[in-house]
Design a protein around this motif. Structure first.
Motif, PDB file in Angstrom:
ATOM      1  N   ARG A 196       0.856  -1.186   0.000  1.00 33.29           N
ATOM      2  CA  ARG A 196       0.000   0.000   0.000  1.00 33.29           C
ATOM      3  C   ARG A 196       0.889   1.232   0.000  1.00 33.29           C
ATOM      4  O   ARG A 196       1.844   1.326   0.783  1.00 33.29           O
ATOM      5  CB  ARG A 196      -0.912   0.016   1.228  1.00 33.29           C
ATOM      6  N   SER A 199       0.340   7.097   1.100  1.00 33.07           N
ATOM      7  CA  SER A 199      -0.881   7.904   1.176  1.00 33.07           C
ATOM      8  C   SER A 199      -2.129   7.059   1.398  1.00 33.07           C
ATOM      9  O   SER A 199      -3.179   7.590   1.767  1.00 33.07           O
ATOM     10  CB  SER A 199      -1.038   8.731  -0.102  1.00 33.07           C
ATOM     11  N   GLU A 200      -2.029   5.747   1.193  1.00 31.71           N
ATOM     12  CA  GLU A 200      -3.184   4.854   1.349  1.00 31.71           C
ATOM     13  C   GLU A 200      -3.166   4.099   2.679  1.00 31.71           C
ATOM     14  O   GLU A 200      -4.109   3.390   2.994  1.00 31.71           O
ATOM     15  CB  GLU A 200      -3.212   3.846   0.192  1.00 31.71           C
ATOM     16  N   ARG A 201      -2.093   4.246   3.442  1.00 32.23           N
ATOM     17  CA  ARG A 201      -2.010   3.546   4.718  1.00 32.23           C
ATOM     18  C   ARG A 201      -2.784   4.301   5.794  1.00 32.23           C
ATOM     19  O   ARG A 201      -2.831   5.541   5.774  1.00 32.23           O
ATOM     20  CB  ARG A 201      -0.536   3.400   5.149  1.00 32.23           C
ATOM     21  N   ARG A 290       4.427   3.432  -7.485  1.00 27.17           N
ATOM     22  CA  ARG A 290       5.144   3.311  -6.217  1.00 27.17           C
ATOM     23  C   ARG A 290       6.493   4.021  -6.293  1.00 27.17           C
ATOM     24  O   ARG A 290       6.873   4.761  -5.386  1.00 27.17           O
ATOM     25  CB  ARG A 290       5.334   1.830  -5.890  1.00 27.17           C
ATOM     26  N   GLU A 293       5.935   7.867  -6.340  1.00 25.18           N
ATOM     27  CA  GLU A 293       5.663   8.414  -5.010  1.00 25.18           C
ATOM     28  C   GLU A 293       6.924   8.421  -4.156  1.00 25.18           C
ATOM     29  O   GLU A 293       7.172   9.363  -3.397  1.00 25.18           O
ATOM     30  CB  GLU A 293       4.557   7.606  -4.334  1.00 25.18           C
ATOM     31  N   ARG A 316       2.331   5.008   9.048  1.00 25.99           N
ATOM     32  CA  ARG A 316       2.026   6.408   8.750  1.00 25.99           C
ATOM     33  C   ARG A 316       1.573   7.109  10.024  1.00 25.99           C
ATOM     34  O   ARG A 316       0.747   6.581  10.774  1.00 25.99           O
ATOM     35  CB  ARG A 316       0.931   6.472   7.684  1.00 25.99           C
ATOM     36  N   GLU A 354       1.093  12.950  -1.766  1.00 28.36           N
ATOM     37  CA  GLU A 354      -0.054  12.390  -2.492  1.00 28.36           C
ATOM     38  C   GLU A 354      -0.084  12.988  -3.900  1.00 28.36           C
ATOM     39  O   GLU A 354      -0.141  14.189  -4.075  1.00 28.36           O
ATOM     40  CB  GLU A 354      -1.352  12.710  -1.742  1.00 28.36           C
TER      41      GLU A 354
END
Length: 355
Positions: A196, A199-201, A290, A293, A316, A354
């Motif tokens: 993940r 930004s998605e954690r 990935r 980012e 995070r 993000e």
């Protein structure tokens, strides 16, 4: 957002670190007395992730070669494990006729890093990736495995040179299907799951500058903005006569100063030096995103000191400091935790970007 429990934020603390001696199956043998200090260090950028050392007063009846150590911390009645470690390279030091031991500690992934084969080996295309990982671990005698099943198969075969470690083999398979590199949890289970993006954690902890804040107001923030790419291209391996998969990710966010529109249409490309073993188009696209980012994170890093909490790399956190105009989320890159009852831990954070 989750704030640290009140047990960890109160000013008056009853704190201690304990050490359990385990057998080769992680079963409890007893308690190690006489530990006078030490430290643990985690890094998201190393294959074994964690190492450390502890100082122990003279102990003559411990077989360091065939035992393991579990480190546990208790603060105001709240207890958590910091992991199970392989003791190695004990050094004895003498002072006025008294002996003490400096025992190096290595995370359980060190067992897989040391497991090397003297011949060429390979994993064929078409096999179920996660089932293969579990089979590799079980064949080496490891039964504590916590990895979710998946139907994904390897698109291309993997070949390994002699003396390639079991850890490298397993991580190559996991990476090919978009899973995290292998880790070992606090109870000694080998773990992985679908990757993940930061930004998605979920946010694990709030580190705020309020009345219950636990972060020292003394830190530096290093921002390296040189050559941040806004396009990443990942090329897959060629299998037979089929063309390779190609994954592309672009930063087109006009609010980002590093994006293509943010730079007036200027494209700053970047590609990994090695080919990808990604099994599907969606996986190689996700791999490109990935990398984008990762490379776009401005490498805004900040080592901060704060009260001890159960923190791990890649988690995070939300960090707020009004004086520095910091109020955003960060990913944990590294941790140094002294093994005593009173010192703060040092955590290196990396700002989450993000796209």
């Amino acid at each position: 957002m989750p704030s640290p429990p009140s047990e960890l934020t109160t000013s008056a603390k009853d704190s201690k670190v304990s050490y359990e001696l385990l057998d080769a199956k992680d079963e409890l043998i007893g308690v190690i007395d006489g530990v006078t200090g030490g430290s643990l260090e985690w890094s998201a950028n190393t294959s074994v992730h964690v190492s450390g050392a502890m100082d122990v007063d003279d102990v003559t009846d411990i077989d360091w070669l065939n035992t393991r150590v579990r480190v546990k911390r208790t603060i105001n009645g709240m207890t958590w494990s910091r992991g199970i470690f392989i003791p190695s390279a004990p050094q004895d030091a003498w002072r006025y006729g008294h002996r003490s031991w400096r025992v190096e500690l290595l995370g359980k992934l060190g067992l897989l890093q040391q497991d090397k084969r003297g011949t060429w080996s390979g994993i064929p295309a078409g096999v179920n990736a996660i089932a293969t990982v579990k089979q590799e671990l079980q064949a080496a005698g490891h039964t504590k495995i916590s990895i979710p099943d998946s139907s994904l198969v390897l698109k291309s075969s993997l070949t390994f040179e002699p003396n390639t470690s079991l850890l490298t083999r397993v991580n190559a398979v996991l990476n090919a299907v978009g899973f995290w590199a292998l880790d070992a949890d606090e109870e000694g289970y080998f773990t992985s799951s679908p990757y993940r993006a930061p930004s998605e954690r979920p946010v694990k902890w709030d580190l705020l500058d309020d009345d219950h804040g636990i972060v020292q107001d003394l830190f530096t923030v290093d921002r390296d903005v040189y050559a941040i790419p806004n396009r990443v291209v990942v090329v897959g391996v060629t299998e037979g006569e089929n063309p390779p998969l190609i994954g592309t990710a672009e930063n087109t966010n006009p609010a980002s100063r590093f994006s293509i529109p943010g730079r007036g249409g200027l494209i700053i490309p970047w590609s990994p030096e090695t080919l990808s073993d990604a099994a599907t188009q969606s996986l190689i696209d996700a791999e490109a995103k990935r990398w984008l980012e990762e490379k776009s994170s401005v490498t805004a890093t900040a080592p901060i000191r704060h009260a001890v909490i159960p923190l791990k790399p890649n988690e995070r956190v939300w960090w707020r400091n009004a004086s520095a105009e910091i109020d955003t989320t960060w990913a944990v890159q590294a941790i140094t935790e002294p093994l005593n009852s009173h010192d703060d831990m040092t955590t290196t954070l990396r700002e989450v970007v993000e796209l």
